[in-house]
Scaffold this active site. Structure first.
Site, PDB file in Angstrom:
ATOM      1  CG  HIS A 131      -1.930   1.030   1.297  1.00 50.47           C
ATOM      2  ND1 HIS A 131      -3.140   0.928   0.642  1.00 50.47           N
ATOM      3  CD2 HIS A 131      -1.949   2.234   1.916  1.00 50.47           C
ATOM      4  CE1 HIS A 131      -3.855   2.002   0.876  1.00 50.47           C
ATOM      5  NE2 HIS A 131      -3.153   2.832   1.642  1.00 50.47           N
ATOM      6  CG  ASP A 158      -0.811   5.685   2.395  1.00 44.66           C
ATOM      7  OD1 ASP A 158      -1.973   5.548   1.984  1.00 44.66           O
ATOM      8  OD2 ASP A 158      -0.316   5.008   3.315  1.00 44.66           O
ATOM      9  CG  MET A 200      -0.542  11.678   1.958  1.00 47.09           C
ATOM     10  SD  MET A 200      -0.189  11.861   3.693  1.00 47.09           S
ATOM     11  CE  MET A 200      -0.707  10.255   4.288  1.00 47.09           C
ATOM     12  CG  MET A 235      -5.063  10.071   0.899  1.00 50.03           C
ATOM     13  SD  MET A 235      -4.191   9.613   2.382  1.00 50.03           S
ATOM     14  CE  MET A 235      -2.953   8.518   1.694  1.00 50.03           C
ATOM     15  CG  PHE A 238      -1.334  12.931   9.767  1.00 51.80           C
ATOM     16  CD1 PHE A 238      -0.109  13.523   9.513  1.00 51.80           C
ATOM     17  CD2 PHE A 238      -2.479  13.705   9.692  1.00 51.80           C
ATOM     18  CE1 PHE A 238      -0.025  14.877   9.197  1.00 51.80           C
ATOM     19  CE2 PHE A 238      -2.415  15.062   9.372  1.00 51.80           C
ATOM     20  CZ  PHE A 238      -1.182  15.643   9.130  1.00 51.80           C
ATOM     21  N   GLY A 241      -0.587   6.165  12.231  1.00 50.74           N
ATOM     22  CA  GLY A 241      -0.541   6.128  13.684  1.00 50.74           C
ATOM     23  C   GLY A 241      -1.760   6.660  14.412  1.00 50.74           C
ATOM     24  CG  ASP A 300      -5.437   2.990   4.722  1.00 45.57           C
ATOM     25  OD1 ASP A 300      -4.604   2.775   5.616  1.00 45.57           O
ATOM     26  OD2 ASP A 300      -5.251   3.798   3.776  1.00 45.57           O
ATOM     27  N   GLY A 301      -6.133   2.293   8.137  1.00 43.78           N
ATOM     28  CA  GLY A 301      -5.999   3.261   9.221  1.00 43.78           C
ATOM     29  C   GLY A 301      -6.330   2.691  10.588  1.00 43.78           C
ATOM     30  N   GLY A 320       0.208   0.235   8.630  1.00 46.54           N
ATOM     31  CA  GLY A 320       1.474   0.966   8.514  1.00 46.54           C
ATOM     32  C   GLY A 320       2.301   0.810   9.770  1.00 46.54           C
TER      33      GLY A 320
HETATM   34  C1  DX5 Z   1      -3.477   7.395   6.229  1.00 43.07           C
HETATM   35  C2  DX5 Z   1      -2.971   6.418   5.203  1.00 43.07           C
HETATM   36  C3  DX5 Z   1      -2.726   5.071   5.758  1.00 43.07           C
HETATM   37  C4  DX5 Z   1      -1.672   5.013   6.812  1.00 43.07           C
HETATM   38  C5  DX5 Z   1      -2.071   3.952   7.794  1.00 43.07           C
HETATM   39  O1  DX5 Z   1      -3.939   8.527   5.610  1.00 43.07           O
HETATM   40  O2  DX5 Z   1      -3.893   6.273   4.164  1.00 43.07           O
HETATM   41  O3  DX5 Z   1      -2.450   4.130   4.731  1.00 43.07           O
HETATM   42  O4  DX5 Z   1      -0.398   4.727   6.322  1.00 43.07           O
HETATM   43  O5  DX5 Z   1      -1.232   4.028   8.871  1.00 43.07           O
HETATM   44  P1  DX5 Z   1      -1.550   3.272  10.230  1.00 43.07           P
HETATM   45  O6  DX5 Z   1      -1.670   1.817   9.912  1.00 43.07           O
HETATM   46  O7  DX5 Z   1      -0.374   3.590  11.068  1.00 43.07           O
HETATM   47  O8  DX5 Z   1      -2.832   3.838  10.783  1.00 43.07           O
HETATM   48 ZN    ZN Z   2      -3.621   4.585   2.731  1.00 40.59          ZN
END
Ligand code: DX5
Ligand code: ZN
Length: 223
Positions: A32, A34, A36, A67, A142, A144, A174-175, A196
């Protein structure tokens, strides 16, 4: 079979290539990624050059989560960089159908994502032509963060709609996924679980094996 898709947002960029190798050795097939843009979300991550560079040494499915405001502007470039699947946000597209169609025309898998406050109703009309739906369990932007529990109801709703209408999209979350909640998440009709922090914080090999076991993928890395 449910898949674990590590999100490289939490990886150590100083040794990204080596960390990807470790994941491949654990039979991880989905990565995956990301992206941004600092507009759709407050933060900026990375873009096409990083993906093109990783593509040279990885055969994993590159699940690129855009994103990005009006991602239609960049579909061609992300496909050229080596994305296998592109996820766009319903909230970020003026013409969601045209965006999805463009991804498909270029031969990539097309996915649409919804933020925690966006209902499934907002994307129902596009579901017949998407390969995947990404349900955000945190506000995008973000790593975490803490998972927002009500978002998992949308997984159930999407699975029910898929069955009732004979559709075949996969469902990704996701998240906020961690060792404590991953089993509960996997009890929903989710196909791909992104993680993540839970993968990259600490020992990657231990983390992946632990998560795979909890998801019920323990036979996956037997080879
Ligand atoms: C957040 C991202 C996620 C992020 C997930 O906007 O889309 O993919 O990396 O991170 P964790 O697993 O740490 O919540
Ligand atoms: Zn993501």
């Amino acid at each position: 079979m449910k898949q674990l898709a590590p999100s490289i947002l939490s990886a150590d960029f100083n040794c990204l290539g080596r960390q990807l190798k470790q994941l491949e050795e654990l039979n991880i097939s989905h990565l995956h990624i990301d992206v941004m843009d600092g507009m759709f979300v407050p933060s900026i991550s990375f873009g096409m050059p990083v993906i093109a560079s990783l593509r040279k040494s990885s055969k994993m499915f590159f699940d690129v989560h855009l994103m990005v405001q009006e991602p239609i502007r960049y579909i061609q470039q992300f496909c050229d960089a080596g994305a296998d699947g592109l996820t766009v946000h319903a909230e970020a597209c003026e013409d969601l159908k045209a965006t999805v169609e463009k991804i498909r025309e270029l031969g990539a898998k097309a996915a649409v994502s919804i933020c925690p406050s966006t209902p499934v109703d907002a994307i129902r009309s596009i579901l017949p032509i998407v390969d995947m739906v990404l349900v955000m369990c945190v506000e995008p932007g973000f790593g975490g963060q803490k998972l927002i529990p009500h978002t998992l109801q949308k997984v159930d709703e999407l699975a029910e709609w898929r069955q009732e209408n004979g559709l075949s999209y996969t469902i990704e979350v996701d998240g906020g996924v961690n060792k404590e909640n991953v089993q509960d998440i996997a009890s929903h009709a989710v196909d791909i679980i992104v993680a993540g922090t839970a993968v990259f914080s600490g020992d990657i090999v231990d983390n992946v094996k632990d998560l795979q076991e909890r998801i019920g993928m323990e036979g996956e890395n037997a080879s």
